[in-house]
Design a protein around this motif. Structure first.
Motif, mmCIF file in Angstrom:
data_model
loop_
_atom_site.group_PDB
_atom_site.id
_atom_site.type_symbol
_atom_site.label_atom_id
_atom_site.label_comp_id
_atom_site.label_asym_id
_atom_site.label_seq_id
_atom_site.Cartn_x
_atom_site.Cartn_y
_atom_site.Cartn_z
ATOM 1 N N LEU A 150 0.837 -1.202 0.000
ATOM 2 C CA LEU A 150 0.000 0.000 0.000
ATOM 3 C C LEU A 150 0.868 1.247 0.000
ATOM 4 N N MET A 151 0.515 2.203 -0.858
ATOM 5 C CA MET A 151 1.136 3.528 -0.871
ATOM 6 C C MET A 151 0.137 4.535 -0.331
ATOM 7 N N LEU A 152 0.493 5.198 0.758
ATOM 8 C CA LEU A 152 -0.358 6.217 1.370
ATOM 9 C C LEU A 152 0.051 7.580 0.844
ATOM 10 N N ALA A 183 7.019 2.854 -7.230
ATOM 11 C CA ALA A 183 7.290 2.148 -5.979
ATOM 12 C C ALA A 183 6.669 0.758 -5.967
ATOM 13 N N LEU A 184 5.546 0.580 -6.677
ATOM 14 C CA LEU A 184 4.845 -0.709 -6.692
ATOM 15 C C LEU A 184 5.228 -1.582 -7.879
ATOM 16 N N PHE A 185 6.136 -1.093 -8.730
ATOM 17 C CA PHE A 185 6.457 -1.836 -9.954
ATOM 18 C C PHE A 185 7.153 -3.163 -9.648
ATOM 19 N N HIS A 186 8.023 -3.192 -8.636
ATOM 20 C CA HIS A 186 8.816 -4.381 -8.344
ATOM 21 C C HIS A 186 8.167 -5.263 -7.273
ATOM 22 N N THR A 187 6.970 -4.958 -6.855
ATOM 23 C CA THR A 187 6.307 -5.803 -5.863
ATOM 24 C C THR A 187 5.903 -7.130 -6.488
ATOM 25 N N PRO A 188 5.894 -8.224 -5.732
ATOM 26 C CA PRO A 188 5.557 -9.536 -6.306
ATOM 27 C C PRO A 188 4.103 -9.599 -6.744
ATOM 28 N N SER A 189 3.829 -10.491 -7.668
ATOM 29 C CA SER A 189 2.486 -10.595 -8.238
ATOM 30 C C SER A 189 1.489 -11.242 -7.293
ATOM 31 N N HIS A 190 1.962 -11.988 -6.269
ATOM 32 C CA HIS A 190 1.021 -12.639 -5.371
ATOM 33 C C HIS A 190 0.408 -11.676 -4.353
ATOM 34 N N GLY A 191 0.927 -10.467 -4.249
ATOM 35 C CA GLY A 191 0.384 -9.475 -3.323
ATOM 36 C C GLY A 191 -0.478 -8.458 -4.037
ATOM 37 N N THR A 192 -1.215 -7.694 -3.261
ATOM 38 C CA THR A 192 -2.064 -6.639 -3.813
ATOM 39 C C THR A 192 -1.279 -5.342 -3.946
ATOM 40 N N ARG A 193 -1.669 -4.522 -4.908
ATOM 41 C CA ARG A 193 -1.072 -3.207 -5.123
ATOM 42 C C ARG A 193 -2.161 -2.161 -4.936
ATOM 43 N N GLU A 194 -1.995 -1.331 -3.924
ATOM 44 C CA GLU A 194 -3.042 -0.379 -3.558
ATOM 45 C C GLU A 194 -2.451 1.006 -3.345
ATOM 46 N N VAL A 195 -3.290 2.003 -3.569
ATOM 47 C CA VAL A 195 -2.939 3.399 -3.320
ATOM 48 C C VAL A 195 -4.101 4.035 -2.565
ATOM 49 N N LEU A 196 -3.821 4.603 -1.407
ATOM 50 C CA LEU A 196 -4.819 5.318 -0.606
ATOM 51 C C LEU A 196 -4.449 6.796 -0.591
ATOM 52 N N ILE A 208 -3.233 -1.815 -10.165
ATOM 53 C CA ILE A 208 -3.124 -0.975 -8.970
ATOM 54 C C ILE A 208 -4.495 -0.395 -8.665
ATOM 55 N N ARG A 209 -4.963 -0.608 -7.460
ATOM 56 C CA ARG A 209 -6.285 -0.155 -7.042
ATOM 57 C C ARG A 209 -6.142 1.115 -6.210
ATOM 58 N N VAL A 210 -6.935 2.128 -6.544
ATOM 59 C CA VAL A 210 -6.843 3.445 -5.913
ATOM 60 C C VAL A 210 -8.103 3.693 -5.102
ATOM 61 N N CYS A 253 -11.179 6.201 -9.077
ATOM 62 C CA CYS A 253 -11.487 5.073 -8.188
ATOM 63 C C CYS A 253 -12.373 4.036 -8.874
ATOM 64 N N THR A 254 -13.319 4.495 -9.680
ATOM 65 C CA THR A 254 -14.241 3.562 -10.336
ATOM 66 C C THR A 254 -13.524 2.687 -11.353
ATOM 67 N N LYS A 255 -12.644 3.277 -12.165
ATOM 68 C CA LYS A 255 -11.970 2.505 -13.210
ATOM 69 C C LYS A 255 -10.921 1.553 -12.659
ATOM 70 N N THR A 256 -10.255 1.919 -11.587
ATOM 71 C CA THR A 256 -9.201 1.067 -11.044
ATOM 72 C C THR A 256 -9.723 0.016 -10.064
ATOM 73 N N ASN A 257 -11.013 0.040 -9.743
ATOM 74 C CA ASN A 257 -11.594 -0.930 -8.809
ATOM 75 C C ASN A 257 -12.721 -1.731 -9.433
ATOM 76 N N ASN A 258 -12.571 -2.040 -10.724
ATOM 77 C CA ASN A 258 -13.532 -2.892 -11.421
ATOM 78 C C ASN A 258 -14.948 -2.303 -11.355
ATOM 79 N N ASN A 259 -15.042 -0.996 -11.658
ATOM 80 C CA ASN A 259 -16.317 -0.262 -11.693
ATOM 81 C C ASN A 259 -17.019 -0.232 -10.336
#
Length: 490
Positions: free
Chosen positions: A94-96, A189-202, A228-230, A246-252
């Motif tokens: 998560l990126m705050l 910052a989230l580019f090198h994170t592993p694929s098994h984890g979630t990528r989020e921005v708050l 990446i979900r915002v 927020c709508t486009k990055t969180n599956n509507n």
């Protein structure tokens, strides 16, 4: 009344307050103006420290003011949420992003938006790692049209809190925010994170505009590609680009963009991000195995000091990687040498409750309250059934027919969810809707034990387990309900 030109307070913090109570925009003469002057300049006026005490008072059933009932209703409101088990990503990245523009100097949130956001950010960091011990966090700020990195992505809450406190002491809000620059920095910052984890921005956003150097729609498309979900918590009015982001990055899903109403609501929206989001990505719904190491704490000799591979700091104790024996000073961490994820078994146990949350407890009516006299967990005595409760009658209108129900004997009692809108008593109707128990008892739907409201909050927000179910009383005949002898009321 004479005017005073030498008592003007220049930096009162409110452009409209300078002309109140005076002619020509000048401050009035008297103790009020002089009292705002201090040795180093002006002080905060008395009206700037207003506390909304009227919001903390409730009206009881008998017409008197009661704070206890409001506090109990607030606790129950926090607990009455959906507990359906869903697939969630417990390894989060998560990126705050904090808005540090001039808009955060507004005082609609006390003491102002900037200081309140930083205080809540410190609480968020603690709660985030408490609920997600095997996750990572990074902090970014927006000011002067650029994005500034406050702390790097790491799993150490102490480092993030130290950086936030240093930033609060050294910097003030200024300039304009830039959503695009902040999102691009988060992507890096989230580019090198592993694929098994979630990528989020708050994002905590207090402005009504964004100073972007390019097309933000391209950035949104890149966020969708990178999965990446915002989520955004707004402190002002709703902004169209934030809702679209927020709508486009969180599956509507349009529920990831919320506007705070007051300080308490802002804190609730902020802390809601500690719960992992539901997984919608088909690529992450497939089961996969992740290799982890569970090292033991190794205590070195008192005369032997070695450097840890994660921070390059001398220490006498640490954890040795189970694969390459590299020393790290704290867990959870990723081995700097071989890249193996190192955690403790307790870290997995603390993240498990997100996948299978504890079911909500139901309110116990007086008709079932005679089964218990004290809380099963803390043995706090329950309130006794009033002597005149068997003469109390509630008028209900079921299908247009007036019916009188004796709630002491339990004759013909209509379920609470069906009769909530038919109760004529406003106080009783309010209790039904908020889930507050009239008897002060709350029952676990699995083991059937009765608990108080404090144990209800503690079990659902701290331990995430039912004391009655953990003590394995369900195998006994009848189940020991309550923490004392049964009391029978005629």
């Amino acid at each position: 009344m004479a005017d005073s030109d030498d008592e003007y307070v220049g930096d009162s913090g409110d452009d409209l307050g300078a002309g109140i109570g005076s002619k020509g925009g000048r401050g009035s003469k008297g103790k009020g103006a002089a009292g705002r002057k201090g040795k180093g300049g002006s002080r905060k006026a008395a009206w700037e420290d207003i506390q909304r005490s009227w919001e903390n008072v409730a009206i009881a059933e008998d017409g008197t003011f009661s704070v206890a009932e409001l506090l109990e209703a607030e606790k129950r409101r926090r607990l009455m949420r959906d507990t359906t088990p869903l697939q969630r990503g417990i390894i989060r990245h998560l990126m705050l992003v904090l808005d540090m523009s001039v808009a955060m100097a507004e005082k609609d949130l006390l003491p102002n938006r900037y200081l309140l956001t930083l205080n809540y950010a410190v609480e968020f960091v603690r709660e985030y790692f408490e609920q997600n011990p095997i996750s990572q966090l990074g902090i970014v700020g927006m000011r002067d049209g650029i994005a500034v990195r406050i702390s790097d992505m790491s799993g150490n809450p102490a480092e993030h809190i130290e950086k936030l406190r240093q930033w609060a002491e050294q910097h003030e809000p200024q300039g304009s925010p830039s959503l695009q620059n902040a999102l691009e920095m988060c992507r890096g910052a989230l580019f090198h994170t592993p694929s098994h984890g979630t990528r989020e921005v708050l994002i905590i956003y207090g402005a009504l505009q964004s100073s972007d150097p390019g097309d933000i729609n391209e950035t949104i498309a890149n966020l969708i590609t990178d999965r990446i979900r915002v989520s955004i918590v707004g402190l002002a009015a709703q902004v169209a680009i934030c809702a679209e982001l927020c709508t486009k990055t969180n599956n509507n899903d349009d529920s990831r963009y919320r506007i705070s109403l007051h300080e308490q609501h802002f804190r609730e929206l902020f802390m809601a991000a500690t719960t992992p989001p539901v997984t919608h990505d088909p690529q992450q719904q497939d089961a996969s195995l992740l290799m982890m190491g569970f090292p033991s704490r190794s205590l070195a000799s008192k005369d032997h000091v070695s450097l840890c591979a994660c921070h390059h700091r001398p220490s006498r104790e640490g954890y040795a990687c189970t694969r390459c024996r590299t020393k790290v000073c704290r867990l959870p961490a990723e081995c700097p040498a071989c890249g193996l994820t190192l955690i403790l078994s307790t870290h997995l146990a603390r993240s498990y409750h997100h996948l299978f949350p504890l079911k909500g407890w139901v309110a116990v009516p007086w008709s079932e309250a005679k089964r218990s006299t004290a809380c099963y967990s803390c043995l706090t005595p329950f309130p006794t059934n009033p002597a005149n409760i068997k003469h109390t009658k509630i008028k209900l209108k079921v299908k247009g027919v007036d019916k009188t129900i004796e709630n002491a004997k339990g004759k013909g009692v209509v379920p609470a969810d069906e009769a909530a809108d038919t109760i004529e008593d406003p106080a009783a109707k309010s209790k039904v809707h908020t889930g507050v128990s009239e008897s002060g008892r709350y029952k676990c739907q699995v083991c059937g034990n009765h608990f108080c409201i404090d144990c209800d909050v503690f079990a659902h927000e701290i331990v995430h387990n039912c004391p009655g179910c953990q003590s394995d009383t369900r195998g006994q005949d009848g189940g020991a309900v309550g923490g004392g002898e049964a009391m029978v009321i005629d």
